[in-house]
Write a protein that holds these residues in place. Structure first.
Motif, PDB file in Angstrom:
ATOM      1  N   VAL A 141      -1.347 -10.507  67.459  1.00 57.89           N
ATOM      2  CA  VAL A 141      -2.202  -9.428  67.937  1.00 57.89           C
ATOM      3  C   VAL A 141      -1.906  -9.293  69.421  1.00 57.89           C
ATOM      4  O   VAL A 141      -1.848 -10.288  70.144  1.00 57.89           O
ATOM      5  CB  VAL A 141      -3.702  -9.735  67.728  1.00 57.89           C
ATOM      6  CG1 VAL A 141      -4.567  -8.658  68.365  1.00 57.89           C
ATOM      7  CG2 VAL A 141      -4.016  -9.872  66.247  1.00 57.89           C
ATOM      8  N   GLN A 142      -1.720  -8.051  69.855  1.00 55.15           N
ATOM      9  CA  GLN A 142      -1.372  -7.788  71.241  1.00 55.15           C
ATOM     10  C   GLN A 142      -2.215  -6.631  71.756  1.00 55.15           C
ATOM     11  O   GLN A 142      -2.465  -5.678  71.030  1.00 55.15           O
ATOM     12  CB  GLN A 142       0.112  -7.422  71.329  1.00 55.15           C
ATOM     13  CG  GLN A 142       0.540  -6.930  72.671  1.00 55.15           C
ATOM     14  CD  GLN A 142       2.020  -6.657  72.723  1.00 55.15           C
ATOM     15  OE1 GLN A 142       2.670  -7.168  73.593  1.00 55.15           O
ATOM     16  NE2 GLN A 142       2.557  -5.871  71.816  1.00 55.15           N
ATOM     17  N   ALA A 143      -2.625  -6.727  72.992  1.00 53.94           N
ATOM     18  CA  ALA A 143      -3.288  -5.601  73.664  1.00 53.94           C
ATOM     19  C   ALA A 143      -2.802  -5.572  75.100  1.00 53.94           C
ATOM     20  O   ALA A 143      -2.601  -6.629  75.716  1.00 53.94           O
ATOM     21  CB  ALA A 143      -4.800  -5.742  73.619  1.00 53.94           C
ATOM     22  N   ARG A 144      -2.590  -4.365  75.593  1.00 50.50           N
ATOM     23  CA  ARG A 144      -2.171  -4.180  76.975  1.00 50.50           C
ATOM     24  C   ARG A 144      -3.055  -3.109  77.601  1.00 50.50           C
ATOM     25  O   ARG A 144      -3.114  -1.985  77.114  1.00 50.50           O
ATOM     26  CB  ARG A 144      -0.704  -3.746  77.045  1.00 50.50           C
ATOM     27  CG  ARG A 144       0.241  -4.809  76.543  1.00 50.50           C
ATOM     28  CD  ARG A 144       1.674  -4.353  76.578  1.00 50.50           C
ATOM     29  NE  ARG A 144       2.559  -5.403  76.094  1.00 50.50           N
ATOM     30  CZ  ARG A 144       3.861  -5.419  76.324  1.00 50.50           C
ATOM     31  NH1 ARG A 144       4.432  -4.449  77.004  1.00 50.50           N
ATOM     32  NH2 ARG A 144       4.598  -6.407  75.850  1.00 50.50           N
ATOM     33  N   ASP A 154      -1.914  -3.642  69.099  1.00 52.97           N
ATOM     34  CA  ASP A 154      -1.208  -3.678  67.821  1.00 52.97           C
ATOM     35  C   ASP A 154      -1.383  -5.015  67.122  1.00 52.97           C
ATOM     36  O   ASP A 154      -1.804  -5.999  67.715  1.00 52.97           O
ATOM     37  CB  ASP A 154       0.283  -3.376  68.001  1.00 52.97           C
ATOM     38  CG  ASP A 154       1.061  -4.473  68.720  1.00 52.97           C
ATOM     39  OD1 ASP A 154       0.943  -5.659  68.343  1.00 52.97           O
ATOM     40  OD2 ASP A 154       1.804  -4.155  69.656  1.00 52.97           O
ATOM     41  N   VAL A 155      -1.050  -5.012  65.856  1.00 49.72           N
ATOM     42  CA  VAL A 155      -0.886  -6.214  65.056  1.00 49.72           C
ATOM     43  C   VAL A 155       0.546  -6.113  64.556  1.00 49.72           C
ATOM     44  O   VAL A 155       0.917  -5.096  63.950  1.00 49.72           O
ATOM     45  CB  VAL A 155      -1.865  -6.260  63.862  1.00 49.72           C
ATOM     46  CG1 VAL A 155      -1.608  -7.495  63.008  1.00 49.72           C
ATOM     47  CG2 VAL A 155      -3.307  -6.217  64.345  1.00 49.72           C
ATOM     48  N   HIS A 156       1.359  -7.109  64.856  1.00 50.05           N
ATOM     49  CA  HIS A 156       2.760  -7.030  64.434  1.00 50.05           C
ATOM     50  C   HIS A 156       3.229  -8.371  63.890  1.00 50.05           C
ATOM     51  O   HIS A 156       2.688  -9.413  64.214  1.00 50.05           O
ATOM     52  CB  HIS A 156       3.666  -6.530  65.564  1.00 50.05           C
ATOM     53  CG  HIS A 156       3.729  -7.431  66.764  1.00 50.05           C
ATOM     54  ND1 HIS A 156       2.880  -7.297  67.837  1.00 50.05           N
ATOM     55  CD2 HIS A 156       4.544  -8.460  67.059  1.00 50.05           C
ATOM     56  CE1 HIS A 156       3.174  -8.206  68.745  1.00 50.05           C
ATOM     57  NE2 HIS A 156       4.180  -8.927  68.299  1.00 50.05           N
ATOM     58  N   GLY A 157       4.232  -8.274  63.046  1.00 48.84           N
ATOM     59  CA  GLY A 157       4.857  -9.462  62.484  1.00 48.84           C
ATOM     60  C   GLY A 157       6.010  -9.885  63.347  1.00 48.84           C
ATOM     61  O   GLY A 157       6.638  -9.072  64.029  1.00 48.84           O
TER      62      GLY A 157
END
Length: 162
Positions: A141-144, A154-157
């Motif tokens: 999980v990423q937030a900027r 986003d949520v990314h693999g």
């Protein structure tokens, strides 16, 4: 003479400043970001990034006594927890709420009290998110949060070897 010196110093600073603006800031997981087609992600944002270790899905409904069908509440939430990958960042939880088609998603926000990142996606994204979380490799999980108010979340693999 003094005016010429100020002119050259101003020119030098503007050239250096434009070079800084021209080069995008490099952060962890940049390779998972789409192209910045509008040029709004040029500054160094406050970044939250964690690897998902477990998640749980909640589907709920609430009917208040004496309320009509309009007074009923329902929802689908996905709670993700893991370990932070950014030094000094305590954020290791995200709560994703899903909204029905035609309903506007809420902006991503950080609840600083609980250190929980709140994201909102259309309900149609749920199957895709669950596939990302259930894949063989890691999930993140990423937030900027950028200084100009732009927020990317986003949520990314991660990379998966086949």
């Amino acid at each position: 003479m003094r005016t010429i010196r100020h002119y050259f110093v101003g020119m030098l600073l503007s050239v250096l400043g434009s070079a800084v603006l021209a080069n995008p800031v490099s952060l962890p997981h940049d390779e998972f970001m789409p192209e910045d087609v509008y040029g709004v992600r040029r500054d160094k944002p406050e970044q939250m990034l964690f690897q998902v270790e477990h998640y749980r899905l909640t589907v709920g409904t609430e009917q208040r006594p004496g309320a009509t069908q309009v007074g009923a509440g329902h929802g689908v939430w996905l709670l993700l927890e893991g370990r932070s990958l950014i030094s000094g960042s305590p954020v290791r939880r995200a709560e994703i709420s899903f909204v029905d088609a035609g309903t506007r998603t809420r902006p991503t926000r950080l609840d600083s009290r609980s250190q929980t990142l709140h994201l909102s996606y259309p309900l149609s994204y749920m199957d895709t998110l669950l596939r990302v979380l259930d894949q063989a490799g890691p999930s993140y999980v990423q937030a900027r949060f950028h200084g100009n108010g732009t927020v990317w979340a986003d949520v990314h693999g991660g990379p998966v070897s086949r």
